[in-house]
Design a protein around this motif. Sequence first.
Motif, short mmCIF file in Angstrom:
data_model
loop_
_atom_site.label_atom_id
_atom_site.label_comp_id
_atom_site.label_asym_id
_atom_site.label_seq_id
_atom_site.Cartn_x
_atom_site.Cartn_y
_atom_site.Cartn_z
N SER A 1 0.79 -1.18 0.62
CA SER A 1 -0.24 -0.48 0.36
C SER A 1 0.70 1.23 0.38
N TRP B 1 -0.40 -7.72 1.83
CA TRP B 1 -1.27 -6.79 1.24
C TRP B 1 -2.00 -7.12 0.05
N ASN C 1 -0.75 -2.43 7.54
CA ASN C 1 -1.74 -2.95 7.17
C ASN C 1 -2.64 -2.68 7.96
#
Length: 463
Positions: A137, A359, A384
């Motif tokens: 991300s 991810w 995350n």
Amino acid sequence: MDDRSKSSKTRRIILFPMPFQGHMNPMMQLANILHSKGFTISILHHPYNSPHSSNYPHLAFHLIPDGLSEDQVSIHDIPRVLHLLNTECIGPSRECLRKLLATHDDIECIITDAMMYCSKDVVEDLGIHRIVLRTSSVSSFLAFATLPLLQEKGYYYSDHNNNNNLESRRDDPVPELPPLRVKDIPSIQSQNPDVALKIIGNLVQGTKTASGLIFNTFPDLEEPNLPNLREHFRMPTFLIGPFHKFFSAASSSLLTQDRSAISWLDTQKPDSVLYVSFGSLAAMDEDHVTEVAWGLANSMQPFLWVVRPGLVQGSEWLESLPNEFLEITSKRGYIVKWAPQQEVLSHPAVGGFWTHSGWNSVLESICEGVPMICSSFFGDQTVNSRYINDVWNLGIELEKGFEREEIESAIRKIMVDGEGQEIRERALRLKEKVQGSLKTDGFSSQSLNDLSDFISSFKSSGA
């Protein structure tokens, strides 16, 4: 007609993946995406964890004879492997690329995994543009980029003793990276933390020298962090995810998928099953896996659990699990070595996903509207997990690590209680936004077109 004459009618891109499952999947998906845009694709790859070329007859594969032994690339110390791949392979990778450039005049650029930061030296003086793919991300990448500042301010230390001193500050906020806490600062587990920190620095600096930057994400998740990204990385940036919604990841799996998991799910009620998988690299000790087992048992919920060989340190497969657990859950639990995850998450029986917060797994869960329980291990997973829990409100982070009482409580919240239903509704709304982003006029599709035009401009500019 010779090869050079044929190649003059094509537009070729060279892709250079990192040979780990979580990095190989998105790179091979990107290869398929770019092939669908009319590019000819060549893959430079290591002997270690080689992609299954027979699954991609439309792609060309070129082996890098790096000379590394299986012992050298053992995944027990990931930073050591990363260091070897980025130091020992510069010469062989450069020679392989040089041969490709000599025999093909249609090469427009090379796209490398950001963790293959040696690619900066590989392409030096070869007159080829380099674009970097970051398989995380934006939020976690910015956390990596900020590590030197965090170390300077005392939130991150590279030596073991000072890391112990940070334990009392684990829950303190990090003002430079809201909503992160000290315990969320990303790290790479290693016997040599200084090497790990150097690798992160090389990753960031190597990215800053690239011609462009690609992320496997979409703006509905990342919008608040995009101005910060543009400030740190002043280059054309393309958010074209989720990749797997363009092309399935199944054919790029480095592990054999057990399809009996789908047959078992077919026998279960809608939204009743908790899917549990901690990815392809995570390792747990026996005490932790015992807590996981009893948390699952005590929750009284059906579950599909991926116990990958190597997941439990010192164990071949299931011998570390309590016999009593296996007996009492035999009718409502199913255990496999590896599962076709995208298909599992899209199955009507699956109502929740207990994940390591890698991810790829996060994106796959979001795309199917499945609420998450988060247990992070290393790298970007901690970031995350925090975003899933505190920002996106798509799941629950296990704050205490692996304790059966908290595990049982989280499972019941997600699978049974009203809180889980609220999370599920938010997840389904975000799923709709993903679908919108992938439409012809959606952000991801438009960004993909921009990337295609950007790559094509290299040749027209004469670079």
